[in-house]
Each structure stands twice: as structure tokens, then as C-alpha cells.
Design a protein around this motif. Structure first.
Motif, PDB file in Angstrom:
ATOM      1  N   GLY A   1     -31.479 -46.796  41.322  1.00 32.78           N
ATOM      2  CA  GLY A   1     -30.766 -47.633  42.285  1.00 32.78           C
ATOM      3  C   GLY A   1     -31.388 -48.999  42.451  1.00 32.78           C
ATOM      4  N   TYR A   2     -31.932 -49.535  41.382  1.00 30.35           N
ATOM      5  CA  TYR A   2     -32.592 -50.835  41.491  1.00 30.35           C
ATOM      6  C   TYR A   2     -32.475 -51.599  40.176  1.00 30.35           C
ATOM      7  N   LEU A   3     -32.691 -52.894  40.285  1.00 26.97           N
ATOM      8  CA  LEU A   3     -32.768 -53.779  39.128  1.00 26.97           C
ATOM      9  C   LEU A   3     -34.206 -54.224  38.974  1.00 26.97           C
ATOM     10  N   GLU A   4     -34.657 -54.369  37.755  1.00 28.04           N
ATOM     11  CA  GLU A   4     -35.975 -54.940  37.489  1.00 28.04           C
ATOM     12  C   GLU A   4     -35.792 -56.452  37.373  1.00 28.04           C
ATOM     13  N   THR A   5     -36.533 -57.221  38.166  1.00 28.71           N
ATOM     14  CA  THR A   5     -36.463 -58.679  38.117  1.00 28.71           C
ATOM     15  C   THR A   5     -37.887 -59.219  37.976  1.00 28.71           C
ATOM     16  N   PRO A   6     -38.022 -60.507  37.655  1.00 30.85           N
ATOM     17  CA  PRO A   6     -39.372 -61.089  37.590  1.00 30.85           C
ATOM     18  C   PRO A   6     -40.122 -60.968  38.925  1.00 30.85           C
ATOM     19  N   GLN A   7     -39.388 -60.870  40.037  1.00 31.11           N
ATOM     20  CA  GLN A   7     -40.003 -60.732  41.354  1.00 31.11           C
ATOM     21  C   GLN A   7     -40.288 -59.275  41.716  1.00 31.11           C
ATOM     22  N   GLY A   8     -39.866 -58.353  40.881  1.00 35.77           N
ATOM     23  CA  GLY A   8     -40.053 -56.936  41.151  1.00 35.77           C
ATOM     24  C   GLY A   8     -38.718 -56.222  41.214  1.00 35.77           C
ATOM     25  N   ARG A   9     -38.752 -55.006  41.668  1.00 38.13           N
ATOM     26  CA  ARG A   9     -37.527 -54.210  41.764  1.00 38.13           C
ATOM     27  C   ARG A   9     -36.704 -54.648  42.973  1.00 38.13           C
ATOM     28  N   VAL A  10     -35.405 -54.752  42.749  1.00 35.69           N
ATOM     29  CA  VAL A  10     -34.479 -55.090  43.823  1.00 35.69           C
ATOM     30  C   VAL A  10     -33.497 -53.930  43.961  1.00 35.69           C
ATOM     31  N   ALA A  11     -33.453 -53.338  45.140  1.00 29.84           N
ATOM     32  CA  ALA A  11     -32.564 -52.194  45.384  1.00 29.84           C
ATOM     33  C   ALA A  11     -31.111 -52.641  45.394  1.00 29.84           C
ATOM     34  N   LYS A  12     -30.234 -51.796  44.845  1.00 25.23           N
ATOM     35  CA  LYS A  12     -28.803 -52.089  44.743  1.00 25.23           C
ATOM     36  C   LYS A  12     -28.028 -51.361  45.847  1.00 25.23           C
ATOM     37  N   VAL A  13     -26.765 -51.782  46.004  1.00 21.32           N
ATOM     38  CA  VAL A  13     -25.853 -51.154  46.954  1.00 21.32           C
ATOM     39  C   VAL A  13     -24.649 -50.632  46.177  1.00 21.32           C
ATOM     40  N   LEU A  14     -24.340 -49.354  46.353  1.00 24.50           N
ATOM     41  CA  LEU A  14     -23.162 -48.755  45.738  1.00 24.50           C
ATOM     42  C   LEU A  14     -21.984 -48.921  46.685  1.00 24.50           C
ATOM     43  N   VAL A  15     -20.911 -49.545  46.189  1.00 21.97           N
ATOM     44  CA  VAL A  15     -19.685 -49.700  46.972  1.00 21.97           C
ATOM     45  C   VAL A  15     -18.619 -48.819  46.329  1.00 21.97           C
ATOM     46  N   VAL A  16     -18.081 -47.894  47.118  1.00 18.92           N
ATOM     47  CA  VAL A  16     -17.125 -46.911  46.623  1.00 18.92           C
ATOM     48  C   VAL A  16     -15.749 -47.164  47.237  1.00 18.92           C
ATOM     49  N   ASP A  17     -14.786 -47.464  46.372  1.00 21.57           N
ATOM     50  CA  ASP A  17     -13.392 -47.571  46.796  1.00 21.57           C
ATOM     51  C   ASP A  17     -12.803 -46.172  46.686  1.00 21.57           C
ATOM     52  N   GLY A  18     -12.798 -45.469  47.812  1.00 28.39           N
ATOM     53  CA  GLY A  18     -12.249 -44.119  47.851  1.00 28.39           C
ATOM     54  C   GLY A  18     -10.807 -44.104  48.315  1.00 28.39           C
ATOM     55  N   GLY A  19     -10.161 -45.269  48.284  1.00 30.65           N
ATOM     56  CA  GLY A  19      -8.764 -45.352  48.686  1.00 30.65           C
ATOM     57  C   GLY A  19      -8.551 -45.101  50.164  1.00 30.65           C
ATOM     58  N   GLY A  20      -9.621 -45.127  50.949  1.00 31.24           N
ATOM     59  CA  GLY A  20      -9.502 -44.890  52.387  1.00 31.24           C
ATOM     60  C   GLY A  20      -9.145 -43.464  52.746  1.00 31.24           C
TER      61      GLY A  20
END
Length: 177
Positions: free
Chosen positions: A66-85
Motif C-alpha cells: 500500500g505504498y510507493l517508493e520515492t526518493p523521500q521514502g515510502r508514501v502510503a497510498k489510498v484505495l478508492v473503491v467505486d462500489g456503485g453506492g
């Protein structure tokens, strides 16, 4: 575990700074989401899943880093789920919430329902959804990942940045803080 970006933002301040945006690069999600996770304030680059009453791709996402590796370190991501409401089936429960926390996700925002809310509240991850529903999904292996989605009528794209706190959720085309 992912390092969190400096959580010095306030969504109200972001809205003040971008209230005149007419490009569509700054968006605010409607105030219909409830807080279910153990973390109230979270932010990060967006990963998307579009599914309807089938959480196969939600599970695949939270089971992955759940993260990206960047030159500044790991950056946590956000999962956005379109469940159609959908209010008929829960797209995330205790096991998947624990996987999201274990794999370093900053948060999960679901245009749909969650279950096992007592378990979700103990997880070190932000979780927002429309409601709680004890009924699980069907596993039909359907849905799409990494596509532009509409969440309550607001477009959210992979790579956007999402910021959530006690006052609401905003989405921007690029990092704002």
C-alpha cells in the motif's frame, strides 16, 4: 510499513486555498461518508477499483503493498473503491481492513458498505464508507482496477491525491502538501 506524509493539512484550509478552482483539478466529495477505521486523518496518492457487490479486486488491492517508493521514502497510498453506492453488500470487512493496515495503506474510501465495524475501528488505517452492512459480497471475479471512477458523482482518477480528515474528503490532481 509505509511512512505517512506529514499530516499537517486540514481539508477546510485546502478548500479555502482552492475554492476558486475552475479547472476540475480540485474536487470535494459529498459529506455522506462515515468513518470506520482506526485512523481519522489520512492522505496519499490514489489507486482505484470499480466493482459492484464483488470485492475480488478490493481484496487483491489491500493484499498488495500500500505504498510507493520515492526518493523521500515510502508514501502510503489510498484505495478508492467505486462500489456503485450499493447498500446491499459489504466490500470491506475485518480481514481486508487488517490486510490494508498490515500492507501499509494510508486509507480506503468506499462508495459502498463495510462490515465488521468493531474490528475495522482497531486497524491502523483510515476507512470511510457509506454505511455498515453485515452481508458479504459474491466472488464473481468482476470489476476494473486503475480506471477513472465516479464516487458520489465526483471523478477520481488513479494518481490523484486524496486528503481526508474530520471535516471531509478532498481530491486533487496533484499533491497539495
Amino acid at each position: 510499513m509505509a511512512i505517512a506524509i506529514a499530516l499537517t493539512f486540514a481539508t477546510c484550509d485546502l478548500c479555502d486555498a482552492h475554492k476558486g478552482d475552475s479547472t476540475g483539478d480540485f474536487r470535494v466529495l459529498p459529506p455522506v461518508f462515515r468513518d470506520f477505521g482506526g485512523v481519522q486523518k489520512f492522505a496519499g496518492p490514489v489507486v482505484t477499483v470499480k466493482c459492484f457487490e464483488d470485492n475480488t479486486l478490493v481484496k487483491a488491492a489491500v493484499d498488495s503493498p500500500g505504498y510507493l517508493e520515492t526518493p523521500q521514502g515510502r508514501v502510503a497510498k489510498v484505495l478508492v473503491v467505486d462500489g456503485g453506492g450499493s447498500l446491499r453488500k459489504a466490500l470491506l470487512g475485518g480481514n481486508l481492513g487488517a490486510a490494508a493496515a498490515r500492507n501499509g495503506w494510508a486509507g480506503v474510501v468506499i462508495d459502498g458498505c463495510v462490515r465488521d465495524t468493531a474490528e475495522l475501528a482497531t486497524q491502523a488505517v483510515g476507512i470511510r464508507a457509506l454505511a455498515s452492512m453485515p452481508m458479504p459480497t459474491e466472488k464473481r471475479q468482476q470489476g476494473q482496477a486503475d480506471v477513472a471512477v465516479q464516487v458520489q458523482g465526483v471523478w477520481v482518477r488513479p494518481g490523484d491525491w486524496l486528503y481526508a480528515d474530520e471535516d471531509g474528503i478532498v481530491v486533487a490532481a496533484k499533491a497539495l502538501v
